[in-house]
Every structure is written in C-alpha cells, then in structure tokens.
Design a protein around this motif. Structure first.
Motif, short mmCIF file in Angstrom:
data_model
loop_
_atom_site.label_atom_id
_atom_site.label_comp_id
_atom_site.label_asym_id
_atom_site.label_seq_id
_atom_site.Cartn_x
_atom_site.Cartn_y
_atom_site.Cartn_z
N PRO A 89 69.91 46.95 18.87
CA PRO A 89 68.60 47.13 18.23
C PRO A 89 67.75 45.88 18.43
O PRO A 89 68.27 44.79 18.69
CB PRO A 89 68.95 47.34 16.76
CG PRO A 89 70.29 46.68 16.59
CD PRO A 89 70.99 46.83 17.91
N ALA A 90 66.47 46.05 18.30
CA ALA A 90 65.56 44.91 18.37
C ALA A 90 65.87 43.97 17.21
O ALA A 90 66.17 44.41 16.10
CB ALA A 90 64.12 45.37 18.30
N VAL A 91 65.80 42.68 17.48
CA VAL A 91 66.04 41.68 16.44
C VAL A 91 64.68 41.22 15.95
O VAL A 91 63.86 40.74 16.72
CB VAL A 91 66.85 40.48 16.99
CG1 VAL A 91 66.99 39.41 15.94
CG2 VAL A 91 68.20 40.94 17.50
N THR A 92 64.45 41.39 14.67
CA THR A 92 63.19 40.94 14.08
C THR A 92 63.49 39.92 13.00
O THR A 92 64.45 40.04 12.25
CB THR A 92 62.39 42.11 13.49
OG1 THR A 92 63.19 42.77 12.51
CG2 THR A 92 61.99 43.10 14.56
N ARG A 93 62.66 38.91 12.97
CA ARG A 93 62.79 37.86 11.97
C ARG A 93 61.41 37.53 11.44
O ARG A 93 60.45 37.57 12.20
CB ARG A 93 63.39 36.60 12.61
CG ARG A 93 64.79 36.74 13.10
CD ARG A 93 65.30 35.40 13.63
NE ARG A 93 66.55 35.58 14.31
CZ ARG A 93 66.68 35.69 15.62
NH1 ARG A 93 65.66 35.61 16.41
NH2 ARG A 93 67.86 35.88 16.17
N PRO A 94 61.32 37.15 10.19
CA PRO A 94 60.00 36.71 9.69
C PRO A 94 59.57 35.43 10.39
O PRO A 94 60.42 34.65 10.83
CB PRO A 94 60.23 36.49 8.20
CG PRO A 94 61.70 36.49 7.99
CD PRO A 94 62.34 37.12 9.19
N ALA A 95 58.30 35.26 10.51
CA ALA A 95 57.78 34.03 11.12
C ALA A 95 58.19 32.83 10.28
O ALA A 95 58.22 32.89 9.05
CB ALA A 95 56.27 34.12 11.23
N ALA A 96 58.50 31.74 10.95
CA ALA A 96 58.88 30.51 10.25
C ALA A 96 57.65 29.89 9.60
O ALA A 96 56.56 29.88 10.18
CB ALA A 96 59.50 29.53 11.22
N SER A 97 57.84 29.39 8.43
CA SER A 97 56.77 28.73 7.70
C SER A 97 56.69 27.28 8.18
O SER A 97 57.70 26.61 8.31
CB SER A 97 57.05 28.78 6.21
OG SER A 97 56.17 27.95 5.53
#
Length: 171
Positions: free
Chosen positions: A157-165
C-alpha cells in the motif's frame, strides 16, 4: 545532465530497440513485439531520457514496462534495461518504483516478473524491493539455456505520513 522519466512514445522505439539488443544480445524482443507493447492500452512503458544530450546513442538512459490488463489484479514487469553508461546510480530502482506505483494506481494486488538466474544484480534489486522467488523455469532463456527465476511482489500500500513540523514543538 538532466534525466527525465516519462511515458514511452512510438518515437522512442528505435532507441529502445538499440538498448534492448545491446542489453539482451541473445534474447532481445523482436521490434514488432516491442511496438505492440508500447501501443497497448494494457501496457505502461517508461523511458529515462536526457533530451538535451546531443549524442543520440546516449539520450536514452533506460526503459521499463508493465503489463496490467484492465480489470486484472495481477500485472507483469515485462522488461527493464539501463544503458551501461547510466548503471550504478539507482536508475533501475527508480524505474521499478515508478512501475510499482503505477501498479498501485491500477489497483493491482500482485506483480510478477522473470529474471535470468545469472543476472545477480537484477535479482538483488528485485529482492530488495520485496519480490520473492516463486519458481524456476529451466532453460527458459534461449539460445543460452539459462533458467528464469519467477518472482512475485504483493503490491504494498502507499505509505502516507503527516508532514513534519518545522517548529520542533509537539502538542
């Protein structure tokens, strides 16, 4: 040098066939078969090119192709080749990642490929991408009589992560 990866076009056929014949000396695809692959609605072929290169023999850095019939949950990596002058910089890996991404977009669950048993560099690449050996086709590559290793990948599956702050603060 600026290499661009894009969909292959019929105009790329001559360059693809030069690299195909140079890379797969004894078992290169026939030109008519490659043309059908490029024109097929079920195919997804990419080329890595440097359009600013003046030497036409150095313009094409590599190509790769995926066969994914409409409605199918399985696809095949049909071919991949990288020009000798472009090897060792990760272009093969980049082409494979692009094909795997396209497989995901087409909702494929599995990808298959065959690789010459004596092609250790390609086998190591496929292993590192998560392909697993599922069989051997004895003497498949002719006229050399080299075995083909059949491999399978469960399309991840596609790996999604929140944008780094950027602030470093946490909530």
């Amino acid at each position: 040098m600026s290499v661009l990866m894009r969909r292959a076009k019929p105009a790329d056929l001559d360059a693809i066939m030069r690299l195909e014949r140079d890379t797969f000396v004894n078992d290169a695809w026939p030109e008519a078969a490659m043309r059908r692959e490029l024109e097929s609605p079920h195919g997804y072929y990419l080329v890595a090119v440097d359009d600013a290169e003046e030497d036409p023999d150095r313009r094409l850095h590599g190509y790769a192709g995926l066969l994914a019939p409409s409605g199918s949950v399985q696809g095949d990596i049909q071919t991949i080749a990288v020009a000798p002058f472009a090897r060792g910089i990760g272009l093969g890996r980049g082409l494979m990642h692009a094909l795997i991404t396209q497989a995901r977009r087409r909702h494929l669950a599995e990808l298959f490929l065959e690789v010459r048993a004596d092609n250790t560099i390609a086998r190591e690449l496929y292993d590192s991408l998560g392909f697993e050996q599922i069989g051997v086709r004895r003497g498949y590559y002719q006229p050399d009589g080299v075995d083909a290793i059949s491999m399978r990948l469960a399309v991840p599956p596609a790996v999604t992560r929140p944008a780094a702050s950027g602030s470093g603060a946490s909530a």
